[in-house]
Scaffold this active site. Sequence first.
Site, PDB file in Angstrom:
ATOM      1  N   ASN A 170       3.827  -0.991 -10.077  1.00  0.00           N
ATOM      2  CA  ASN A 170       2.455  -0.487 -10.170  1.00  0.00           C
ATOM      3  C   ASN A 170       1.923  -0.309  -8.750  1.00  0.00           C
ATOM      4  O   ASN A 170       1.621  -1.284  -8.071  1.00  0.00           O
ATOM      5  CB  ASN A 170       1.599  -1.508 -10.941  1.00  0.00           C
ATOM      6  N   TRP A 171       1.832   0.943  -8.337  1.00  0.00           N
ATOM      7  CA  TRP A 171       1.425   1.209  -6.946  1.00  0.00           C
ATOM      8  C   TRP A 171      -0.083   1.098  -6.741  1.00  0.00           C
ATOM      9  O   TRP A 171      -0.564   1.206  -5.619  1.00  0.00           O
ATOM     10  CB  TRP A 171       1.887   2.610  -6.527  1.00  0.00           C
ATOM     11  N   LYS A 172      -0.822   0.947  -7.820  1.00  0.00           N
ATOM     12  CA  LYS A 172      -2.289   0.862  -7.756  1.00  0.00           C
ATOM     13  C   LYS A 172      -2.851   2.049  -6.951  1.00  0.00           C
ATOM     14  O   LYS A 172      -2.296   3.144  -7.018  1.00  0.00           O
ATOM     15  CB  LYS A 172      -2.726  -0.480  -7.165  1.00  0.00           C
ATOM     16  N   GLU A 200       0.445 -10.848 -17.708  1.00  0.00           N
ATOM     17  CA  GLU A 200       0.014 -10.894 -16.313  1.00  0.00           C
ATOM     18  C   GLU A 200      -1.164 -11.855 -16.192  1.00  0.00           C
ATOM     19  O   GLU A 200      -2.324 -11.449 -16.418  1.00  0.00           O
ATOM     20  CB  GLU A 200      -0.425  -9.503 -15.854  1.00  0.00           C
ATOM     21  N   SER A 213       2.341 -11.440  -8.602  1.00  0.00           N
ATOM     22  CA  SER A 213       2.965 -11.860  -7.345  1.00  0.00           C
ATOM     23  C   SER A 213       4.484 -12.053  -7.455  1.00  0.00           C
ATOM     24  O   SER A 213       5.044 -12.982  -6.870  1.00  0.00           O
ATOM     25  CB  SER A 213       2.287 -13.130  -6.811  1.00  0.00           C
ATOM     26  N   GLY A 253       3.350  -5.381  -8.506  1.00  0.00           N
ATOM     27  CA  GLY A 253       2.325  -4.663  -7.758  1.00  0.00           C
ATOM     28  C   GLY A 253       2.708  -4.533  -6.292  1.00  0.00           C
ATOM     29  O   GLY A 253       3.486  -3.658  -5.900  1.00  0.00           O
ATOM     30  N   GLY A 254       2.185  -5.441  -5.466  1.00  0.00           N
ATOM     31  CA  GLY A 254       2.374  -5.375  -4.014  1.00  0.00           C
ATOM     32  C   GLY A 254       3.814  -5.128  -3.574  1.00  0.00           C
ATOM     33  O   GLY A 254       4.064  -4.263  -2.720  1.00  0.00           O
ATOM     34  N   HIS A 285      -4.511  -2.946 -17.871  1.00  0.00           N
ATOM     35  CA  HIS A 285      -4.311  -3.789 -16.684  1.00  0.00           C
ATOM     36  C   HIS A 285      -5.595  -4.585 -16.416  1.00  0.00           C
ATOM     37  O   HIS A 285      -6.698  -4.089 -16.647  1.00  0.00           O
ATOM     38  CB  HIS A 285      -3.971  -2.900 -15.478  1.00  0.00           C
ATOM     39  N   GLY A 319      -1.858 -10.307  -7.252  1.00  0.00           N
ATOM     40  CA  GLY A 319      -2.278 -10.012  -5.882  1.00  0.00           C
ATOM     41  C   GLY A 319      -2.757 -11.234  -5.107  1.00  0.00           C
ATOM     42  O   GLY A 319      -3.361 -11.114  -4.054  1.00  0.00           O
ATOM     43  N   GLU A 333      -7.148  -5.205 -13.841  1.00  0.00           N
ATOM     44  CA  GLU A 333      -8.110  -4.552 -12.928  1.00  0.00           C
ATOM     45  C   GLU A 333      -8.954  -3.525 -13.684  1.00  0.00           C
ATOM     46  O   GLU A 333     -10.119  -3.312 -13.353  1.00  0.00           O
ATOM     47  CB  GLU A 333      -7.358  -3.928 -11.740  1.00  0.00           C
TER      48      GLU A 333
HETATM   49  C1  PEP Z   1       0.088  -5.801 -10.888  1.00  0.00           C
HETATM   50  O1  PEP Z   1      -0.623  -5.018 -10.264  1.00  0.00           O
HETATM   51  O2  PEP Z   1       0.336  -5.570 -12.079  1.00  0.00           O
HETATM   52  C2  PEP Z   1       0.620  -6.972 -10.204  1.00  0.00           C
HETATM   53  C3  PEP Z   1       1.321  -7.820 -10.886  1.00  0.00           C
HETATM   54  O3  PEP Z   1       0.338  -7.075  -8.846  1.00  0.00           O
HETATM   55  P1  PEP Z   1       1.049  -8.092  -7.801  1.00  0.00           P
HETATM   56  O4  PEP Z   1       2.529  -8.033  -8.035  1.00  0.00           O
HETATM   57  O5  PEP Z   1       0.647  -7.594  -6.465  1.00  0.00           O
HETATM   58  O6  PEP Z   1       0.502  -9.469  -8.110  1.00  0.00           O
END
Ligand code: PEP
Length: 260
Positions: free
Chosen positions: A9-11, A167, A213, A234-235, A95, A173, A97
């Site tokens: 997930n590049w956000k 999640e 994470s 994500g990151g 998600h 994040g 967010e």
């Molecule tokens: C996500 O955006 O779904 C996520 C899990 O982010 P991160 O890996 O950065 O915690």
Amino acid sequence: MRKPLIAGNWKMFKTVDEAINLTKSIKAGVYKVSDCDVVICPPFTALAAAAEVLKGGNIGLGAQNMFPETEGAYTGEISPIMIKELSCRYVILGHSERRQYFSETSTFINQKVKLALKYNLIPILCIGETLEERESNRHFEVVKEQFDESLADISAEEVVRGVIAYEPVWAIGTGKTASPEQAEQMHSYVRRLLNEKFGQEAAERVNILYGGSVKADNALSLMRKANVDGALVGGASLKAEAFAQIVQAAVDACSAEANK
Ligand code: PEP
């Protein structure tokens, strides 16, 4: 045995040029992989360019959201038809967010899940509790409520075409990952919910991803757990090398399971 899935997930990161470069690097990093499904979800603006780079390869493309109508006066929104036109097979829905910053409810997310399935998109449905909910010992209750509402009026035939991502919001994040034991405890609970609502055969077929994470150095221990079928990243999905290492961890976890 379920084939693992790693989705990035590049956000709201990467311009079109940056997305082309990152997609090329990821493609080069995972081109040999066949034992794991790999998906990238760039921002809407970079989907067309990423699709071009991915042509003929083994990586799927996904969108990060969609609106639950096919067209209409919904300024700023994108329909399932539009993302399909850009070669997306997957779509991330619900998600945290989106729930947090755009007030999306599970009932609204349920409309999206239904329309995604109708248009043969694979929904990656995100569910998970906040830190406060976990600390007040309400995490199972919250996840069940999100599960029930987001999957209302969905049949067993439909649910197996989707993916669930657990999640925990406190791990997204933040650099704080759920321990493999915490992840497995919730994943096996979600598997039980699937079993109760859709029957054992369907429950066994649905991939349950962990997200929060995930990094190259913690991916293997998470994915070694029986009900952790991959990751929503994500990151770390913004760094080709780290992302490829997470994909490799999924392959290794799967072959360790097969050799048991
Ligand atoms: C996500 O955006 O779904 C996520 C899990 O982010 P991160 O890996 O950065 O915690």
